[in-house]
Design an enzyme around this catalytic site. Structure first.
Site, PDB file in Angstrom:
ATOM      1  N   ASP A  42       0.362   2.507   2.083  1.00 20.31           N
ATOM      2  CA  ASP A  42       1.333   3.604   1.975  1.00 20.31           C
ATOM      3  C   ASP A  42       0.892   4.858   2.711  1.00 20.31           C
ATOM      4  O   ASP A  42       1.205   5.976   2.303  1.00 20.31           O
ATOM      5  CB  ASP A  42       1.607   3.944   0.491  1.00 20.31           C
ATOM      6  CG  ASP A  42       2.042   2.724  -0.293  1.00 20.31           C
ATOM      7  OD1 ASP A  42       2.749   1.884   0.281  1.00 20.31           O
ATOM      8  OD2 ASP A  42       1.658   2.617  -1.471  1.00 20.31           O
ATOM      9  N   HIS A  70       7.627  -0.172   3.724  1.00 21.10           N
ATOM     10  CA  HIS A  70       7.442   0.794   4.810  1.00 21.10           C
ATOM     11  C   HIS A  70       8.686   1.662   4.946  1.00 21.10           C
ATOM     12  O   HIS A  70       9.781   1.137   5.153  1.00 21.10           O
ATOM     13  CB  HIS A  70       7.147   0.058   6.125  1.00 21.10           C
ATOM     14  CG  HIS A  70       5.878  -0.749   6.083  1.00 21.10           C
ATOM     15  ND1 HIS A  70       5.475  -1.567   7.092  1.00 21.10           N
ATOM     16  CD2 HIS A  70       4.916  -0.833   5.128  1.00 21.10           C
ATOM     17  CE1 HIS A  70       4.314  -2.132   6.756  1.00 21.10           C
ATOM     18  NE2 HIS A  70       3.969  -1.701   5.568  1.00 21.10           N
TER      19      HIS A  70
HETATM   20  P1  GDP Z   1       3.611   2.665   4.624  1.00 25.40           P
HETATM   21  O1  GDP Z   1       3.652   1.591   3.598  1.00 25.40           O
HETATM   22  O2  GDP Z   1       2.254   2.876   5.186  1.00 25.40           O
HETATM   23  O3  GDP Z   1       4.650   2.488   5.705  1.00 25.40           O
HETATM   24  O4  GDP Z   1       3.986   4.025   3.850  1.00 25.40           O
HETATM   25  P2  GDP Z   1       5.132   4.216   2.738  1.00 25.40           P
HETATM   26  O5  GDP Z   1       6.447   4.246   3.405  1.00 25.40           O
HETATM   27  O6  GDP Z   1       4.940   3.264   1.611  1.00 25.40           O
HETATM   28  O7  GDP Z   1       4.736   5.625   2.143  1.00 25.40           O
HETATM   29  C1  GDP Z   1       4.622   6.761   2.942  1.00 25.40           C
HETATM   30  C2  GDP Z   1       5.562   7.834   2.389  1.00 25.40           C
HETATM   31  O8  GDP Z   1       5.249   9.077   2.968  1.00 25.40           O
HETATM   32  C3  GDP Z   1       7.021   7.592   2.722  1.00 25.40           C
HETATM   33  O9  GDP Z   1       7.825   8.107   1.708  1.00 25.40           O
HETATM   34  C4  GDP Z   1       7.213   8.406   4.011  1.00 25.40           C
HETATM   35  O10 GDP Z   1       8.561   8.808   4.221  1.00 25.40           O
HETATM   36  C5  GDP Z   1       6.342   9.587   3.722  1.00 25.40           C
HETATM   37  N1  GDP Z   1       5.734  10.237   4.894  1.00 25.40           N
HETATM   38  C6  GDP Z   1       5.169   9.664   5.991  1.00 25.40           C
HETATM   39  N2  GDP Z   1       4.614  10.600   6.777  1.00 25.40           N
HETATM   40  C7  GDP Z   1       4.818  11.775   6.164  1.00 25.40           C
HETATM   41  C8  GDP Z   1       4.430  13.131   6.472  1.00 25.40           C
HETATM   42  O11 GDP Z   1       3.780  13.427   7.477  1.00 25.40           O
HETATM   43  N3  GDP Z   1       4.817  14.102   5.577  1.00 25.40           N
HETATM   44  C9  GDP Z   1       5.526  13.810   4.447  1.00 25.40           C
HETATM   45  N4  GDP Z   1       5.850  14.799   3.632  1.00 25.40           N
HETATM   46  N5  GDP Z   1       5.898  12.558   4.134  1.00 25.40           N
HETATM   47  C10 GDP Z   1       5.537  11.561   4.975  1.00 25.40           C
HETATM   48  P1  IMO Z   2       2.129  -1.171   2.339  1.00 30.83           P
HETATM   49  O1  IMO Z   2       2.284  -2.094   3.524  1.00 30.83           O
HETATM   50  C1  IMO Z   2       0.140  -0.191  -1.437  1.00 30.83           C
HETATM   51  C2  IMO Z   2      -1.590  -3.569  -3.677  1.00 30.83           C
HETATM   52  C3  IMO Z   2      -0.877  -3.788  -5.003  1.00 30.83           C
HETATM   53  C4  IMO Z   2      -2.012  -4.372  -5.824  1.00 30.83           C
HETATM   54  C5  IMO Z   2      -2.773  -5.221  -4.796  1.00 30.83           C
HETATM   55  C6  IMO Z   2      -2.413  -6.696  -4.825  1.00 30.83           C
HETATM   56  O2  IMO Z   2       3.383  -0.577   1.873  1.00 30.83           O
HETATM   57  O3  IMO Z   2       1.051  -0.171   2.581  1.00 30.83           O
HETATM   58  P2  IMO Z   2      -0.272  -8.099  -4.088  1.00 30.83           P
HETATM   59  O4  IMO Z   2       1.149  -8.030  -4.570  1.00 30.83           O
HETATM   60  O5  IMO Z   2      -0.423  -7.886  -2.630  1.00 30.83           O
HETATM   61  O6  IMO Z   2      -0.980  -9.326  -4.558  1.00 30.83           O
HETATM   62  O7  IMO Z   2      -1.016  -6.865  -4.838  1.00 30.83           O
HETATM   63  O8  IMO Z   2      -2.444  -4.687  -3.527  1.00 30.83           O
HETATM   64  N1  IMO Z   2      -0.687  -3.526  -2.498  1.00 30.83           N
HETATM   65  C7  IMO Z   2      -0.252  -2.393  -1.919  1.00 30.83           C
HETATM   66  N2  IMO Z   2      -0.436  -1.100  -2.262  1.00 30.83           N
HETATM   67  N3  IMO Z   2       0.852  -0.501  -0.335  1.00 30.83           N
HETATM   68  C8  IMO Z   2       1.032  -1.791   0.026  1.00 30.83           C
HETATM   69  O9  IMO Z   2       1.638  -2.167   1.172  1.00 30.83           O
HETATM   70  C9  IMO Z   2       0.492  -2.816  -0.802  1.00 30.83           C
HETATM   71  N4  IMO Z   2       0.479  -4.161  -0.745  1.00 30.83           N
HETATM   72  C10 IMO Z   2      -0.254  -4.584  -1.778  1.00 30.83           C
HETATM   73  O10 IMO Z   2      -0.400  -2.584  -5.546  1.00 30.83           O
HETATM   74  O11 IMO Z   2      -2.864  -3.349  -6.260  1.00 30.83           O
HETATM   75 MG    MG Z   3       4.168   1.289   1.616  1.00 28.26          MG
END
Ligand code: GDP
Ligand code: IMO
Ligand code: MG
EC number: 6.3.4.4
Length: 456
Positions: A42, A70
């Site tokens: 994330d 994502h």
């Molecule tokens: P990913 O799994 O790595 O793609 O990340 P996620 O989408 O799960 O979580 C990242 C969160 O941070 C999302 O809600 C994005 O919209 C937000 N985000 C990403 N970059 C920025 C930033 O530079 N500033 C802020 N405020 N939010 C961001």
């Molecule tokens: P993105 O791509 C955050 C974590 C789960 C759990 C552990 C195992 O959005 O960054 P699983 O279901 O994979 O067997 O869970 O891994 N986990 C993540 N945490 N972002 C993710 O993906 C995750 N994918 C798995 O929360 O602790």
């Molecule tokens: Mg994510």
């Protein structure tokens, strides 16, 4: 004497390999750019991929499944992708789901249909799926839940998985009983027999598992037909993409370094390789074709689920990061745990991945803090350790050494270039960069596509 090897040494070698051995690197074909999570997930990979995808021809997922979530924000519209590569937004590029990904077909089509309703038309025509990818079945997801309940009962804690069936499916793959896309599209009688055996195996391990096998097979047949036009030999597709005309190819990592099955905080990890090797094994491409490797990190740290987290802040700072950063899991809706940036884990992620540059996201979330801390080293029994501890008991006990920085106390969300940032924020970024030893190429100051400062 220096070691040299020539075709003459191997007389039986009819096709002298010397040309191959001396082959300049630019002969190896197109390079792929890889985007990887450098923390516990994330970090904002979706946003970085979206940025690069606008000029990419091909965007690939290589591992994980719909445990990933994502987020991409374009023109005020927010999309969340789980199995589809975030590049699917770009109508000019092709998206590919590689052999290393595990695919839950109902999840894939649900995700596609949901995005179609949001206006993302024609995604099925832009998606290629490898015939070697393994399938996640509904019963894998049920088993994921049963295993979590068992862990809780036996050990008093579970992993906190996403319950998307990721662990059980990669287990089936490793135990050689899994079923792949090519099996589903082959002889359906054969597929059905293997599917029934697989369910039986799981039922003997988990007697409480109930599965309506015939109903699931009927659905799978329908999903298979819908999938068929998208399926290709993934290895050959990638080979042609690498060796055809110049192409910009992007690999979108899912999950992250500290969740990697080999290098993460085992056993509180996911079940795939989320580090750079996963790009090769999950797509069937040679290491020589790996170009830039971009690591994505927040300007602080978060983690969903259970496991050690040395810089976690179980106090007002952690709560502020959680609320200001809207730190809630995209896939599960769980609150993310929050803490200071941990440079020990970023250096560790760099040792494994060899980042060529870093994207530092969510700097704007730190805007209101009076002071900002950064974890720079771990101490075990009063002694600094140069490595990242493998043993979770040790990791739970480390003392973190922090550097403290004054907060900049100014809104950075409108900054679009380096000079727009307050000097104290610049100082923070430069410290992070120097400490990891990798240039920071982007700084994120907001959710949307334009909220990204590009440094070079
Ligand atoms: P990913 O799994 O790595 O793609 O990340 P996620 O989408 O799960 O979580 C990242 C969160 O941070 C999302 O809600 C994005 O919209 C937000 N985000 C990403 N970059 C920025 C930033 O530079 N500033 C802020 N405020 N939010 C961001
Ligand atoms: P993105 O791509 C955050 C974590 C789960 C759990 C552990 C195992 O959005 O960054 P699983 O279901 O994979 O067997 O869970 O891994 N986990 C993540 N945490 N972002 C993710 O993906 C995750 N994918 C798995 O929360 O602790
Ligand atoms: Mg994510």
């Amino acid at each position: 004497m220096s070691f040299s090897w020539s075709a003459k040494d191997h007389k039986s070698y009819s096709n002298p390999p010397s040309a191959g051995l001396k082959r300049p690197r630019n002969d190896t074909g197109n390079k792929v750019t890889v985007v990887l999570g450098a923390q516990w997930g994330d970090e904002g990979k979706g946003k970085v991929v979206d940025l690069l995808a606008t000029e990419s021809d091909l965007v690939c997922r290589c591992q994980g499944g719909n445990n990933a979530g994502h987020t991409v924000v374009v023109d005020g519209k927010e999309y969340d992708f789980h199995l589809l590569p975030s590049g699917i937004i770009n109508t000019k590029s092709i998206s590919l789901i590689g052999n290393g990904v595990v695919i839950h077909l109902p999840g894939l089509f649900e995700e596609g249909d949901k995005n179609d309703k949001k206006g993302l038309k024609g995604w099925e025509k832009r998606l290629i799926v490898s015939d070697r990818a393994h399938l996640v079945f509904d019963f894998h997801q049920v088993v994921d839940g049963i295993q979590e309940t068992q862990r809780q009962a036996q050990e008093g804690k579970n992993i906190g998985t996403t319950k998307k069936g990721i662990g059980p499916t990669y287990s089936s793959k490793a135990s050689r009983t899994g079923l792949r896309v090519c099996d589903l599209l082959g002889d359906f009688n054969d597929f059905s027999a293997r599917f029934r055996n697989l369910v039986q195996q799981y039922q003997s391990m988990y007697p409480s598992l109930i599965a309506d096998v015939e109903a699931q097979l009927k659905k799978l047949k329908e999903y298979g037909e819908r999938l068929r036009p998208m399926v290709r030999d993934g290895v050959y597709y990638m080979y042609e993409a690498l060796h055809g005309p110049p192409k910009k190819i992007l690999v979108e990592g899912a999950n992250a370094a500290l969740l990697d099955i080999d290098f993460g905080t085992y056993p509180f990890v996911t079940s795939s390789n989320c580090t750079v090797g996963g790009a090769c094994t999950g797509l069937g491409i040679p290491p020589l074709n790996i170009g830039d490797v971009f690591g994505v990190s927040k300007a602080y740290t978060t983690r969903v689920g259970i496991g050690a987290f040395p810089t976690e802040q179980l106090n007002a700072v952690g709560e502020l990061l959680q609320t200001r950063g809207h730190e809630v899991g995209v896939t599960t809706g769980r609150k993310r745990r929050c803490g200071w940036l941990d440079l020990v884990i970023l250096r560790y992620a760099h040792m494994i991945n060899g980042f060529t540059a870093i994207a530092l996201t969510k700097l704007d979330i730190l805007d209101v803090l009076d002071e900002i801390k950064v974890g720079v080293a771990y101490k075990v029994n009063g002694k600094r350790v140069p490595h990242f501890p493998a043993n979770m008991e040790v990791l739970h006990k480390v003392d973190v050494e922090y550097e403290t920085f004054p907060g900049w106390k100014a809104d950075t969300s409108a900054a679009r270039k380096w000079n727009d940032l307050p000097a104290k924020a610049q100082n923070y970024i430069r410290f992070v960069e120097n400490h990891i030893g990798v240039p920071i190429k982007w700084v994120g100051v907001g959710k949307s596509r334009e909220c990204m400062i590009q440094m070079f």
